[in-house]
Design an enzyme around this catalytic site. Structure first.
Site, PDB file in Angstrom:
ATOM      1  N   HIS A 195       2.551  12.738  -9.567  1.00 57.79           N
ATOM      2  CA  HIS A 195       2.781  11.319 -10.321  1.00 57.79           C
ATOM      3  C   HIS A 195       4.333  11.926 -11.233  1.00 57.79           C
ATOM      4  CE1 HIS A 195      -0.540   8.862  -9.057  1.00 57.79           C
ATOM      5  NE2 HIS A 195       0.381   8.435  -8.428  1.00 57.79           N
ATOM      6  N   HIS A 249      -0.332  10.642   2.231  1.00 54.17           N
ATOM      7  CA  HIS A 249      -0.300   9.589   2.811  1.00 54.17           C
ATOM      8  C   HIS A 249      -1.282  10.402   4.069  1.00 54.17           C
ATOM      9  CE1 HIS A 249       1.011   5.781   0.434  1.00 54.17           C
ATOM     10  NE2 HIS A 249       0.873   6.779  -0.376  1.00 54.17           N
TER      11      HIS A 249
END
Length: 256
Positions: A222, A101
């Protein structure tokens, strides 16, 4: 080559005056070397090093210069030590998400965003929900490292992400230091949202410089966390195995 020699000014070795008939002993790196000396007409004393002495001196010089490099590397070692004190498998996924992010705002077209620590100004954005805790975890490590040598948030977050992958069984990722922190937030709307279809996702990451192959590899991260792809604290290829086992069609929007 056997007669290779070099003449040096003994004053450089702090022998201000040495009688010409004496062959003084010079200590270099703890080793005593005998050198032949002679007096010049101006009173300066010079000496001649043989091939063996030259090789020893050159090697010692390289080792001494290497000590300065090691001093710089010690800062990186200390950074890793402090990260290891606050890192666990339980918080690894959050730290890895923090890395993306921060870095994921990069846009190669307008040269904005990237791994610049701007995430510390962007925690109230909806896409960054939950990252305050991850940043809070790193604050203690940053305070400890800053007391020795200031480190940017960008460097700390990048190094923590690499350590998070490693502690969960993933590969070693070497992180070079030297990033400079941004003074404010990156532009909004730079991170891809989860509702994008495949074509839009590829375009979004293309603007960040990712090929489709690199995009697929990135999605493998992930495997960590609570996305439902295998053990949330083990870095493996469960993400890909589960996707291949699930029935889907190209018209469906994948759940990233």
């Amino acid at each position: 080559m056997r007669n290779a020699a070099a003449t040096v000014d003994l004053s450089l070795l702090r022998y201000a005056s040495v009688p010409s008939q004496i062959s003084p002993l010079v200590k270099v790196g703890g080793k005593k070397l005998t050198i032949a000396s002679s007096s010049a007409s101006d009173g300066r004393v010079s000496c001649t090093f043989g091939r063996r002495e030259l090789m020893f001196t050159a090697t010692t010089s390289l080792l001494l210069r290497g000590a300065n490099v090691s001093a710089a590397e010690d800062v990186n070692v200390y950074l890793q030590e402090e990260i290891s004190k606050i890192l666990s498998k339980g918080n690894a996924a959050g730290l890895l998400r923090l890395v993306f992010h921060d870095a994921g705002t990069f846009d190669k077209d307008d040269k904005t965003g990237g791994m610049n620590g701007s995430i510390i100004y962007e925690l109230d954005r909806s896409e960054n929900t939950g990252l305050k805790r991850s940043l809070k975890i790193l604050e203690k490590a940053k305070a400890e490292v800053d007391s020795v040598k200031p480190v940017s948030w960008a460097d700390l977050i990048a190094a923590a992400g690499a350590s998070a992958v490693l502690i969960c069984g993933g590969p070693t990722i070497n992180v070079e230091l030297g990033r400079v922190d941004a003074m404010g937030p990156d532009p909004e709307g730079k991170l891809p949202v989860e509702t994008l279809d495949v074509a839009s996702m590829k375009q979004s990451f293309k603007r960040k410089g990712f090929s489709t192959r690199e995009l697929v590899a990135l999605f493998g991260a992930h495997t960590l966390g609570n996305k439902g792809f295998g053990n949330p604290t083990v870095f493996d290829n469960s993400y890909y195995k589960i996707l291949l086992a699930k029935p889907w069609s190209s018209s469906e929007t994948p759940n990233y």
